[in-house]
Every structure is written in C-alpha cells, then in structure tokens.
Write a protein that holds these residues in place. Structure first.
Motif, PDB file in Angstrom:
ATOM      1  N   VAL A 145       0.897  -1.169  -0.181  1.00  0.00           N
ATOM      2  CA  VAL A 145      -0.066  -0.087   0.107  1.00  0.00           C
ATOM      3  C   VAL A 145       0.918   1.260  -0.073  1.00  0.00           C
ATOM      4  CG1 VAL A 145      -1.909   1.220   1.272  1.00  0.00           C
ATOM      5  CG2 VAL A 145      -1.935  -1.233   0.862  1.00  0.00           C
ATOM      6  N   PRO A 146       1.663   1.505   1.012  1.00  0.00           N
ATOM      7  CA  PRO A 146       2.537   2.624   0.876  1.00  0.00           C
ATOM      8  C   PRO A 146       3.604   2.625  -0.429  1.00  0.00           C
ATOM      9  CG  PRO A 146       3.332   1.245   2.846  1.00  0.00           C
ATOM     10  CD  PRO A 146       1.991   0.763   2.108  1.00  0.00           C
ATOM     11  N   VAL A 147       4.142   1.342  -0.555  1.00  0.00           N
ATOM     12  CA  VAL A 147       5.189   1.284  -1.852  1.00  0.00           C
ATOM     13  C   VAL A 147       4.178   1.645  -3.006  1.00  0.00           C
ATOM     14  CG1 VAL A 147       6.626  -0.192  -3.097  1.00  0.00           C
ATOM     15  CG2 VAL A 147       6.637  -0.374  -0.570  1.00  0.00           C
ATOM     16  N   GLY A 148       3.009   1.154  -3.210  1.00  0.00           N
ATOM     17  CA  GLY A 148       2.331   1.436  -4.433  1.00  0.00           C
ATOM     18  C   GLY A 148       1.970   3.031  -4.570  1.00  0.00           C
ATOM     19  N   MET A 149       1.860   3.515  -3.386  1.00  0.00           N
ATOM     20  CA  MET A 149       1.786   5.040  -3.430  1.00  0.00           C
ATOM     21  C   MET A 149       2.924   5.705  -3.940  1.00  0.00           C
ATOM     22  SD  MET A 149      -1.660   5.086  -3.600  1.00  0.00           S
ATOM     23  CE  MET A 149      -1.531   6.915  -4.348  1.00  0.00           C
ATOM     24  N   LEU A 150       3.912   5.270  -3.397  1.00  0.00           N
ATOM     25  CA  LEU A 150       5.418   5.808  -3.975  1.00  0.00           C
ATOM     26  C   LEU A 150       5.611   5.623  -5.307  1.00  0.00           C
ATOM     27  CD1 LEU A 150       7.801   4.580  -1.074  1.00  0.00           C
ATOM     28  CD2 LEU A 150       7.010   6.989  -1.396  1.00  0.00           C
ATOM     29  N   VAL A 151       5.259   4.403  -5.644  1.00  0.00           N
ATOM     30  CA  VAL A 151       5.226   4.113  -7.455  1.00  0.00           C
ATOM     31  C   VAL A 151       4.564   5.025  -8.078  1.00  0.00           C
ATOM     32  CG1 VAL A 151       4.447   2.199  -9.029  1.00  0.00           C
ATOM     33  CG2 VAL A 151       5.944   1.599  -6.984  1.00  0.00           C
ATOM     34  N   PHE A 152       3.093   5.260  -7.557  1.00  0.00           N
ATOM     35  CA  PHE A 152       2.320   6.326  -8.314  1.00  0.00           C
ATOM     36  C   PHE A 152       2.772   7.718  -8.276  1.00  0.00           C
ATOM     37  CE2 PHE A 152      -1.407   8.998  -8.568  1.00  0.00           C
ATOM     38  CZ  PHE A 152      -2.128   8.404  -9.618  1.00  0.00           C
ATOM     39  N   LYS A 153       3.543   7.901  -7.308  1.00  0.00           N
ATOM     40  CA  LYS A 153       4.037   9.422  -7.368  1.00  0.00           C
ATOM     41  C   LYS A 153       5.141   9.481  -8.245  1.00  0.00           C
ATOM     42  CE  LYS A 153       5.151  13.199  -4.384  1.00  0.00           C
ATOM     43  NZ  LYS A 153       5.569  13.652  -2.979  1.00  0.00           N
ATOM     44  N   GLN A 154       5.933   8.399  -8.014  1.00  0.00           N
ATOM     45  CA  GLN A 154       7.214   8.309  -8.846  1.00  0.00           C
ATOM     46  C   GLN A 154       6.793   8.498 -10.528  1.00  0.00           C
ATOM     47  OE1 GLN A 154      11.008   5.630  -9.180  1.00  0.00           O
ATOM     48  NE2 GLN A 154      10.542   6.077  -6.953  1.00  0.00           N
ATOM     49  N   ALA A 155       5.865   7.825 -10.676  1.00  0.00           N
ATOM     50  CA  ALA A 155       5.416   7.616 -12.270  1.00  0.00           C
ATOM     51  C   ALA A 155       4.819   9.047 -12.528  1.00  0.00           C
ATOM     52  CB  ALA A 155       4.366   6.394 -12.285  1.00  0.00           C
ATOM     53  N   CYS A 156       4.048   9.623 -11.732  1.00  0.00           N
ATOM     54  CA  CYS A 156       3.396  11.085 -12.080  1.00  0.00           C
ATOM     55  C   CYS A 156       4.662  12.050 -12.342  1.00  0.00           C
ATOM     56  CB  CYS A 156       2.237  11.555 -11.031  1.00  0.00           C
ATOM     57  SG  CYS A 156       0.951  10.486 -10.971  1.00  0.00           S
ATOM     58  N   GLN A 157       5.516  12.030 -11.442  1.00  0.00           N
ATOM     59  CA  GLN A 157       6.800  13.110 -11.636  1.00  0.00           C
ATOM     60  C   GLN A 157       7.424  12.873 -12.937  1.00  0.00           C
ATOM     61  OE1 GLN A 157       8.506  12.005  -7.988  1.00  0.00           O
ATOM     62  NE2 GLN A 157       7.773  13.728  -6.835  1.00  0.00           N
ATOM     63  N   GLN A 158       7.605  11.362 -13.300  1.00  0.00           N
ATOM     64  CA  GLN A 158       8.373  11.090 -14.457  1.00  0.00           C
ATOM     65  C   GLN A 158       7.410  11.651 -15.854  1.00  0.00           C
ATOM     66  OE1 GLN A 158      11.628   9.926 -15.057  1.00  0.00           O
ATOM     67  NE2 GLN A 158      11.011  10.986 -16.783  1.00  0.00           N
ATOM     68  N   LEU A 159       6.014  11.419 -15.724  1.00  0.00           N
ATOM     69  CA  LEU A 159       5.021  11.758 -16.705  1.00  0.00           C
ATOM     70  C   LEU A 159       5.370  13.138 -17.073  1.00  0.00           C
ATOM     71  CD1 LEU A 159       2.923  10.854 -18.690  1.00  0.00           C
ATOM     72  CD2 LEU A 159       1.207  11.190 -16.775  1.00  0.00           C
ATOM     73  N   ARG A 160       5.173  13.936 -15.743  1.00  0.00           N
ATOM     74  CA  ARG A 160       5.328  15.623 -15.678  1.00  0.00           C
ATOM     75  C   ARG A 160       6.536  15.789 -16.352  1.00  0.00           C
ATOM     76  NH1 ARG A 160       2.731  20.217 -16.370  1.00  0.00           N
ATOM     77  NH2 ARG A 160       3.619  21.705 -15.208  1.00  0.00           N
ATOM     78  N   ALA A 161       7.784  15.314 -16.186  1.00  0.00           N
ATOM     79  CA  ALA A 161       9.035  15.794 -16.760  1.00  0.00           C
ATOM     80  C   ALA A 161       8.932  15.494 -18.184  1.00  0.00           C
ATOM     81  CB  ALA A 161      10.167  14.774 -15.595  1.00  0.00           C
ATOM     82  N   TRP A 162       8.427  14.258 -18.484  1.00  0.00           N
ATOM     83  CA  TRP A 162       8.504  14.118 -19.936  1.00  0.00           C
ATOM     84  C   TRP A 162       7.567  14.808 -20.699  1.00  0.00           C
ATOM     85  CZ3 TRP A 162       8.561   7.924 -19.104  1.00  0.00           C
ATOM     86  CH2 TRP A 162      10.067   7.573 -18.998  1.00  0.00           C
ATOM     87  N   HIS A 163       6.470  15.160 -19.968  1.00  0.00           N
ATOM     88  CA  HIS A 163       5.378  16.216 -20.842  1.00  0.00           C
ATOM     89  C   HIS A 163       6.183  17.419 -20.962  1.00  0.00           C
ATOM     90  CE1 HIS A 163       1.193  17.559 -21.184  1.00  0.00           C
ATOM     91  NE2 HIS A 163       1.598  18.863 -21.212  1.00  0.00           N
ATOM     92  N   LEU A 164       7.179  17.949 -20.052  1.00  0.00           N
ATOM     93  CA  LEU A 164       7.565  19.255 -20.227  1.00  0.00           C
ATOM     94  C   LEU A 164       8.852  19.087 -21.110  1.00  0.00           C
ATOM     95  CD1 LEU A 164       8.111  20.314 -16.547  1.00  0.00           C
ATOM     96  CD2 LEU A 164       6.430  21.312 -18.348  1.00  0.00           C
ATOM     97  N   MET A 165       9.349  17.873 -21.516  1.00  0.00           N
ATOM     98  CA  MET A 165      10.386  17.742 -22.417  1.00  0.00           C
ATOM     99  C   MET A 165       9.580  17.655 -24.125  1.00  0.00           C
ATOM    100  SD  MET A 165      12.979  14.678 -20.973  1.00  0.00           S
ATOM    101  CE  MET A 165      13.467  15.114 -19.431  1.00  0.00           C
TER     102      MET A 165
END
Ligand code: C2E
Ligand code: MG
Ligand code: MG
Ligand code: MG
Length: 277
Positions: free
Chosen positions: A88-108
């Motif tokens: 449960v906590p690790v899954g949320m860390l994963v979700f957050k990390q993926a969102c941050q990466q998506l945001r970074a790629w979006h900006l690229m």
C-alpha cells in the motif's frame, strides 16, 4: 528404525519451516528499511502501436535497488509486500514517482504518451486510495488522461462491487483503466460489460504460444474480438519474436509490448532511445 526416520524427517521439515520463517522476517525487515531509504525505482517498458510502429506509452515496473543484492525483480518481493500490506505505501510511492516522470516527459515535449501503473488488490481495498491519488495528481500537476491504472482480473473478482465503484471514480477523473493479465483469471466474461474499463492486456502466457504450431491462437483471437465488440483497446504483453508481432498485426491487435521492442529500462535509457534528436 522407521520411527527414527520419521523423527528425522520431521526435524528436517521443522528446520525448513524455521528457515523459511526466518527468511521472511529478514525480507520484511529489509523491505521496511528499503521504504525508508527510498530504494524502489521505476523502470519503463515501451508500449507500441502495432499498426503504426509508433511509441504509445510506457508501463512503469517497480525495481528494488538493493544495496547488496543489486536490482531485485518484483516477483521476489511483491508477494511478500502483498501479505504484509507494505504494497500500500510502496504502491503510492510508485504512483507518485510515475506521475513525476510523466510530468517531466510532458515538459520535454512528450505530451501524447501515457504511463500505465500497476495497482495491487490491496491498494484497491485501501479506503484512502482515491484521496491519495487526488493529492498526488494535484502535487504533480499531471493530466490524469495520460495515466492508466492496471488491475488484474482476479483483483476485480475479489470484490466486484468495490472494484466497479472505484473504477467509476477513477474514470470520472479521466484516469484510464486496463485489466492486466487478461485471460488468466478464469472468470466469467459476463462481468466485463458491468465493469467500466478502457483496455484489456492479453497475458504473456497466451502471446508466447503464438508460434507456427501455436495452440493458443484462438485465445488471443477471442480476446481481440471481444475487445472490438466491447469497444475496448487491446494490448498484447510479452511479444518476443517477429513472428508473434506479425501475427498480432495481422489479427489487428492494436498495441503491444515485449522484449522484441524493449525490455523495461530506467528513464534515462528511455530518453536516450526515444528522445535523441
Ligand atoms: P505485469 O504487470 O503483467 O508486467 C509485465 C511483466 O512482463 C514485467 O515483469 C515485464 O518485465 C515482463 N515482460 C514484458 N515483456 C516481456 C517479454 O517479452 N518476455 C518476458 N519474458 N517478460 C516480459 P516484471 O517487471 O518482472 O513485473 C512482474 C509483475 O510484478 C508485473 O506483471 C506486476 O504484476 C508486478 N509489478 C511490477 N511493478 C509493480 C508495481 O509497481 N505495483 C504492483 N502492484 N505490481 C507490480
Ligand atoms: Mg501490468
Ligand atoms: Mg500484465
Ligand atoms: Mg502478466
């Protein structure tokens, strides 16, 4: 004599059990530490549009960067995280990390791609899931329409009513939903029309049987026909050969992922392959 042997084997069994329990405790303790030390990282596997050969998105797959053991695969620690609830906590860390990466790629400049994130049945049962997702969406400012959540068929069948309600909530936020490992759950297909999803992922075990003498052509065929009928997108997992790819293209399978294209890779490697001018 027989009695003695019986006792010996009992002792061996006992020792074996102790060893397993000991290993499990070590693993759980290790996982707890890993959360604190932020040792979980994401690899990304490209998902390809099979008709155009263009990149459609990525599946985020968690890896454990262990200080001594090196990169540990999820098969070795997800089951233990499921039983302990650490998923449960690790899954949320994963979700957050993926969102941050998506945001970074979006900006690229990658504005069209989606990232698919696996969700465990334990997360699905967690009462704070929606609130956690909302908070992370706000913090990371990603477009939820570029996010996809993958849920296994068995997770849905475990608690169909909750699954339907949650899926509706997620879709009202524009988040897309995929049924992962489709075809392995042995469940009735009758639930599918009640369950508001966007896509089905054909399990690798079926794709791997596509060979010249493949026995399971018809399973893959049926899933594709079913998807078309229900207006769902379909993604083939685990494409390893040109032969499999060509066959899937012939039967109009829309998307695919697999070692034939790429293995899951760290974000930096993905950028080297796909974002180089
Ligand atoms: P999955 O969601 O079905 O992910 C696909 C798995 O197939 C991945 O294994 C991927 O590396 C592997 N794969 C892809 N293409 C090929 C291929 O051509 N050949 C072969 N042999 N394998 C291929 P991985 O990364 O080891 O993950 C295994 C499972 O662990 C995932 O299966 C998923 O159920 C779970 N998992 C991974 N990351 C997460 C996560 O962040 N959260 C949760 N809850 N589960 C995760
Ligand atoms: Mg998956
Ligand atoms: Mg899968
Ligand atoms: Mg699978």
């Amino acid at each position: 004599q027989a009695k003695l042997r019986g006792k010996e084997s009992y002792q061996i069994f006992d020792r074996q059990m102790h060893l397993e329990m000991f290993n499990r405790l070590i693993l759980e303790n290790d996982l707890q530490r890993a959360i604190e030390q932020q040792e979980f990282i994401l690899y990304y596997q490209p998902i390809i549009d099979l008709q155009t050969n263009k990149l459609a998105g990525f599946e985020a797959l968690v890896r454990w960067k262990h200080p001594e053991r090196g990169m540990v695969s999820p098969a070795e620690f997800i089951p233990s995280m499921e039983t302990t609830g650490l998923i449960v906590p690790v899954g949320m860390l994963v979700f957050k990390q993926a969102c941050q990466q998506l945001r970074a790629w979006h900006l690229m400049g990658w504005t069209e791609i989606t990232i698919s994130i696996n969700l465990s049945v334990r997360q699905f049962a967690c009462s704070t899931l929606l609130a956690d997702i909302d908070r992370i969406l706000e913090e990371t400012a990603v477009n939820p329409a570029n996010l996809k959540l993958e849920i296994t068929e068995s997770a849905i069948m475990d608690n169909a009513e909750t699954a339907i309600a949650l899926t509706k909530e997620l879709r009202s936020r524009q988040i897309q939903i995929s049924i992962d490992d489709f075809g392995t759950g042995y469940s009735s297909l009758g639930y599918l029309h009640r369950f508001p999803v966007d896509s089905l992922k054909i399990d690798r075990s079926f794709v791997s049987q596509i060979q010249s003498e493949g026995r399971n052509y018809h399973v893959v065929d049926t899933i594709i026909a079913l998807s078309n009928q229900l207006g769902l997108a379909v993604i083939a997992e685990g494409i390893e050969t040109k032969e499999q790819l060509e066959w899937l293209q012939k039967v109009q399978c829309q998307y695919g992922q697999g070692y034939f294209f790429n293995r899951p890779l760290p974000a930096s490697e993905i950028e080297k392959i796909y974002l180089q001018p």
